[in-house]
Design a protein around this motif. Structure first.
Motif, short mmCIF file in Angstrom:
data_model
loop_
_atom_site.label_atom_id
_atom_site.label_comp_id
_atom_site.label_asym_id
_atom_site.label_seq_id
_atom_site.Cartn_x
_atom_site.Cartn_y
_atom_site.Cartn_z
N VAL B 11 -7.49 -0.05 -7.24
CA VAL B 11 -7.07 -0.29 -5.86
C VAL B 11 -8.00 0.51 -4.96
O VAL B 11 -8.28 1.67 -5.23
CB VAL B 11 -5.60 0.16 -5.66
N ASP B 12 -8.49 -0.13 -3.89
CA ASP B 12 -9.47 0.52 -3.02
C ASP B 12 -8.96 1.88 -2.56
O ASP B 12 -7.79 2.06 -2.23
CB ASP B 12 -9.77 -0.36 -1.82
N TYR B 13 -9.90 2.81 -2.52
CA TYR B 13 -9.57 4.17 -2.11
C TYR B 13 -8.82 4.22 -0.78
O TYR B 13 -7.93 5.03 -0.57
CB TYR B 13 -10.87 4.98 -2.02
N ALA B 14 -9.18 3.32 0.15
CA ALA B 14 -8.62 3.39 1.50
C ALA B 14 -7.29 2.66 1.65
O ALA B 14 -6.69 2.68 2.71
CB ALA B 14 -9.63 2.84 2.50
N VAL B 15 -6.84 2.01 0.60
CA VAL B 15 -5.57 1.27 0.69
C VAL B 15 -4.41 2.22 0.43
O VAL B 15 -4.47 3.08 -0.44
CB VAL B 15 -5.56 0.12 -0.34
N LYS B 16 -3.35 2.04 1.20
CA LYS B 16 -2.16 2.85 0.95
C LYS B 16 -1.37 2.14 -0.15
O LYS B 16 -0.93 1.01 0.03
CB LYS B 16 -1.33 2.93 2.23
N VAL B 17 -1.23 2.81 -1.27
CA VAL B 17 -0.61 2.11 -2.39
C VAL B 17 0.91 2.05 -2.23
O VAL B 17 1.54 2.93 -1.65
CB VAL B 17 -0.94 2.78 -3.75
N LYS B 32 -6.58 -4.96 -1.76
CA LYS B 32 -8.03 -4.86 -1.91
C LYS B 32 -8.38 -4.00 -3.13
O LYS B 32 -7.92 -2.86 -3.24
CB LYS B 32 -8.61 -4.25 -0.64
N SER B 34 -11.51 -2.41 -5.54
CA SER B 34 -12.93 -2.07 -5.45
C SER B 34 -13.33 -1.28 -6.68
O SER B 34 -12.49 -0.93 -7.51
CB SER B 34 -13.20 -1.20 -4.22
N ILE B 124 -9.52 6.79 -9.80
CA ILE B 124 -8.58 7.25 -8.77
C ILE B 124 -7.21 6.61 -8.90
O ILE B 124 -6.31 6.93 -8.15
CB ILE B 124 -9.13 7.02 -7.35
N ASP B 125 -7.03 5.71 -9.86
CA ASP B 125 -5.68 5.14 -10.00
C ASP B 125 -4.79 5.97 -10.94
O ASP B 125 -3.70 6.37 -10.59
CB ASP B 125 -5.72 3.66 -10.41
#
Lengths: 609, 255
Positions: B11-17, B32, B34, B124-125
């Motif tokens: 999941v993209d670093y900038a997305v709020k999960v 998104k 990445s 980062i996940d």
């Protein structure tokens, strides 16, 4: 504080994300969804604003010299930038401005020029002092002067908490966020309902007390602050969301709602606001509508004239005009709401709005491209309209001078196309519903454009942080431009094929005297013309004005694309509107507000009224 | 010398999960996705080593579903020469664990015989920070983890790796072949340019399955439940210092 609120306002396109990521190391990486840096933008002035705590402290201008900002038309929000560095810079920059009316004052009134070294500021910032005659707009003697009976009457309507006489609080509401315009109002009123606004205006009209409506006070042309002693009516207390139709995406709310709060609210419902601007953390929807704010989603969703479905407006005599329909189609008589969209509070105070919100789409792609000449940029725009029609959401352009400036003055930004210098750069953003389809479409379009020679080189963001880096360059131009020293800013609408001519003409007029930058929303035919030099000078100004206005008028452009007229350009309206049109505007103004109590000295020239 | 780079689609670093409503996993539908930022750095480092002449070929590899091919395309658009896609459809209840990934990468390394395997230090996940170390152990190769600088000596077949440790910088020397994992400051990844995106379209992505590689990726860990962190309570605005002192004494009990 406005800066802080801008900084904390969240956007998905994080500015300069990669750099903080590097600096903060793992901890930054592990904190997902940390508040992103605000996206600052150079649009969207809104006049209505909340008084307290949302702007730089207004306390310092008395102590320092002031400065000519004669041509500093579109002081844009981009200058807020997205770093703390920008914050400090900004304070430093704006606190040195003494409110004045550069367009109104004769140039002869400029008295002295003083160079000022700040201890903390290695770069010399030059400031100027105006003579005492800086204010040329005389107070209209027909207006009454506020007395204690008036205040007691207001207290009887609004209660003690709604009537503010405290000097510090009134002082904050008297000044715009840039510190460029300062009024001398004695009274700030905070109505909580349409009824209260109505009673206040009815009383002011009967007493002939001038009124300035105010929202987030984030405007760029001094439209939301008093010129003299007008009573400030701030709508910040009217911030309730009334209803949301989550089938059609129609939001109904009070005028004092902050744009960002509305944005968060509708996003949770799967929609987005049709406008987005750098000031979203402070600006209010009533002010957005009253100034017809443009912003970043304009190319996709169009102007507020199309998105506002209904309004409730209080007229000068207190009449509540209920036009708060939520219908997409309504051809019954004159569509009066349009009179109040963009009239900057001079015809009535917007108290409630219903607005159409588009569905939120999941996929965004951003490309940063270079072009060899301006003709290619235009062809690329046309090709993008054809080839990316349904997904294009931004088409921004910058010339090479902008990129050089951004690289020199912005921290943590690096040129995505460093290997060879190009004359023009274009940022294209697409928003759609299918990630892989949109990306394939964009890639195919760009490859085709490259084969056709429209695009010289380019990069496509592979993740959101890269996308934010591209946006950071575009949005950081204005922030970078103030670091040079003096900057003259113009916000012009010009037919796209002529749009860059003014930049080149200006360059040849000014020669070595100043650096000329051109950038803006090419998709909207909106140019931000910035002229930079190390210090302000009459020579430079004389080369720019009135040439820039005359040139724009000669090409049937607009001298105010998205910033409005306010008090800064009220007297310049003739450059963009015919005498007959101005006369009709004046007649409408006299009809709707016969005592001329609403937002006086602004929008229209005094001679027309 | 070949360099094998492992990349992961996250999941993209900038997305709020957000957590899925059934609380089985993080929601990745219409979010998104990445390349993991540390993997981007790994790809960049491999490309720089190739450009410096230390390597002849850069091979990107990933383990994941069909969409993970996008991440490989990104690596190819950055400049990798070819890619290997180990297909694996994820099961939220039985996530792919670092040991399984390390086994897959080991099998690929034995096939390709790279002089160097570069990985991001962590994804980062799941934030495991284990794959590189496990891979080095399985291959019995030396490892340089959290690299902030890498120098390859082709003649001596040695790699010098600087690592950022608590007290400062540690410099180690590894015999090749070796495993290196990247830290944030190693480099600044490049952008994918249009000409390179165009070239990437004709580069080969080889698809294999774990079974083809004779790797058992069965997970012996089960995810029971995923929860969001508790929401932060709203603050209160106090009207006086007295009230603040009172709250600090009687509510917070810190005074």
């Amino acid at each position: 504080m406005a800066i802080l609120s801008l900084l904390s306002s969240s956007r998905t396109r994080l500015s300069g994300l990669r750099e903080p990521l590097r600096q903060a190391g793992l901890s930054a990486l592990l904190t997902r969804g940390a508040p992103p840096h605000a996206r600052a933008a150079d649009h969207g002035s809104t006049e209505f604003s909340s008084p307290g705590g949302h702007r730089p402290p207004p306390l310092h201008w008395a102590s320092v010299g002031s400065r000519t900002i004669s041509s500093d038309v579109g002081m844009s929000l981009t200058q807020y930038g997205s770093t703390n560095h920008a914050l400090t810079l900004h304070k430093r920059f704006y606190q040195t401005l003494r409110p004045q009316h550069p367009y109104c004052g004769p140039r002869a009134s400029i008295a002295t020029i003083e160079a000022h070294h700040s201890v903390n500021d290695p770069s010399e910032v030059q400031r100027r002092t105006f003579g005492s005659a800086a204010k040329s707009i005389q107070r209209n003697p027909a207006y009454s002067v506020l007395n204690s009976e008036d205040v007691s009457y207001f207290k009887s309507i609004l209660g003690d908490n709604g009537v503010i006489q405290d000097k510090d609080r009134v002082a904050v509401a008297n000044v715009d966020w840039m510190g460029k315009y300062k009024g001398a109002s004695q009274l700030l009123l905070l109505p909580k309902s349409t009824n209260e606004v109505s009673k206040v205006l009815a009383y002011c009209d009967s007493r002939r007390l001038a009124v300035v409506p105010q929202g987030g006070n984030t405007g760029l042309v001094g439209g939301s602050v008093p010129v003299h002693d007008e009573v400030i009516v701030n709508l910040g207390g009217m911030d309730k969301i009334i209803s949301f139709d989550n089938v059609n995406g129609i939001l109904t709310c009070e005028a004092g709602c902050v744009l960002e709060n509305l944005s968060t609210f509708v996003e949770n419902e799967g929609f987005i606001m049709p406008l987005d601007l750098g000031a979203k953390g402070s600006c209010q929807i009533g002010g957005n509508i009253s100034t017809n704010a443009g912003g970043l989603r304009f190319i996709r969703y169009g102007s507020l004239h199309g998105n506002v479905l209904g309004l409730e407006v209080v007229l000068a005599n207190g009449t509540v005009l209920d036009m708060l329909t939520t219908l997409r189609k309504d051809n019954t008589g004159y569509d009066l709401k349009h009179l109040f969209v963009g009239s900057e509070g001079s015809l009535g105070i917007v108290t409630k709005v219903s607005i159409l919100t588009p569905a939120k789409l999941p996929s965004t792609n951003v490309a940063f491209l270079s072009c060899n000449d301006y003709m290619s940029c235009q062809k690329l725009l046309l090709a993008a309209r054809r080839g990316l029609g349904e997904i294009i959401s931004a088409f921004e352009f910058m010339d090479r001078q902008c990129i050089d400036l951004a690289m020199a003055h912005l921290e943590g930004v690096h040129n995505p196309l460093p290997f060879s210098p190009y004359k023009f750069y274009v940022l294209i953003e697409t928003t759609g519903s299918d990630e892989s389809y949109d990306k394939a479409k964009l890639e195919a379009f760009l490859l085709r454009s490259m084969e056709d020679g429209l695009v010289a080189d380019g990069v496509i963001a592979q993740d959101i942080s890269q996308a934010s880096n591209f946006w950071r360059i575009r949005e950081g131009i204005s922030e970078a431009s103030v670091k040079v020293g003096a900057v003259y800013k113009y916000d012009l609408s010009i037919p796209v094929e002529k749009l860059y001519d003014i930049v080149e003409e200006m360059r040849s007029r000014l020669g070595d005297m100043a650096e000329v930058l051109g950038y803006g929303h090419l998709g909207d035919g909106n140019l931000h013309l910035n002229i930079l030099s190390s210090k302000y000078s009459d020579n430079i100004l004389a080369q720019i004005e009135p040439f820039v206005y005359e040139w724009t008028a000669g090409h049937r452009g607009s001298i105010s694309a998205e910033h409005g007229l306010g008090q800064m350009k009220a007297e310049k309206i003739h450059y963009s509107k015919s005498p007959e049109a101005v006369q009709l505007m004046a007649s409408i103004k006299k009809l709707v507000d016969p005592n001329s109590i609403l937002n006086p000295y602004k929008v229209l020239p005094q001679s027309a009224l | 010398m070949k360099i094998l780079v492992a990349v992961k689609r996250v999941v993209d670093y900038a997305v709020k999960v957000r957590v899925r409503p059934d609380r089985t996993a993080v929601d990745t539908a219409s979010v998104k996705m990445s390349m993991n930022p540390f993997c981007e750095i790994a790809v960049e480092e491999a490309l720089r080593l190739r450009e410096a002449g230390a390597s002849a070929e850069v091979i990107a590899a990933t383990v994941g579903p069909a969409q993970a091919a996008d991440t490989l395309r990104t690596a190819l658009a950055m400049g990798a020469d070819r890619a290997v896609h180990v297909l694996h459809d994820p099961d939220p209840a039985r996530p792919l664990l670092p040991l399984a990934v390390a086994k897959v990468l080991r099998a690929l390394a034995l096939q390709e015989n790279p002089g160097l395997v570069i990985l991001g230090k962590q994804a980062i996940d799941d934030d495991c920070n284990q794959t590189g170390q496990m891979l080095a152990a399985l291959l019995n190769w030396p490892q340089g983890t959290f690299a902030s600088k890498v120098i390859i000596d082709k003649d001596k077949q040695k790699a010098t790796v600087e690592r950022e440790v608590d007290g400062g910088t540690e410099t180690i020397c590894l015999d090749l072949p070796a495993v290196i994992t990247t830290d944030l400051r190693l480099n600044q990844p490049r952008y994918a340019t249009l000409p390179n995106i165009m070239k990437a379209k004709s580069k080969v992505i080889t698809k294999v399955t774990p079974a083809d590689l004779n790797v058992d990726i069965r997970s012996d860990m089960e995810v029971v439940q995923v929860d969001e962190p508790p929401k932060r309570k709203a603050g209160v605005i106090l009207s006086s210092v007295h009230e603040l002192l009172d709250k600090l004494k009687n509510e917070a009990r810190v005074l």
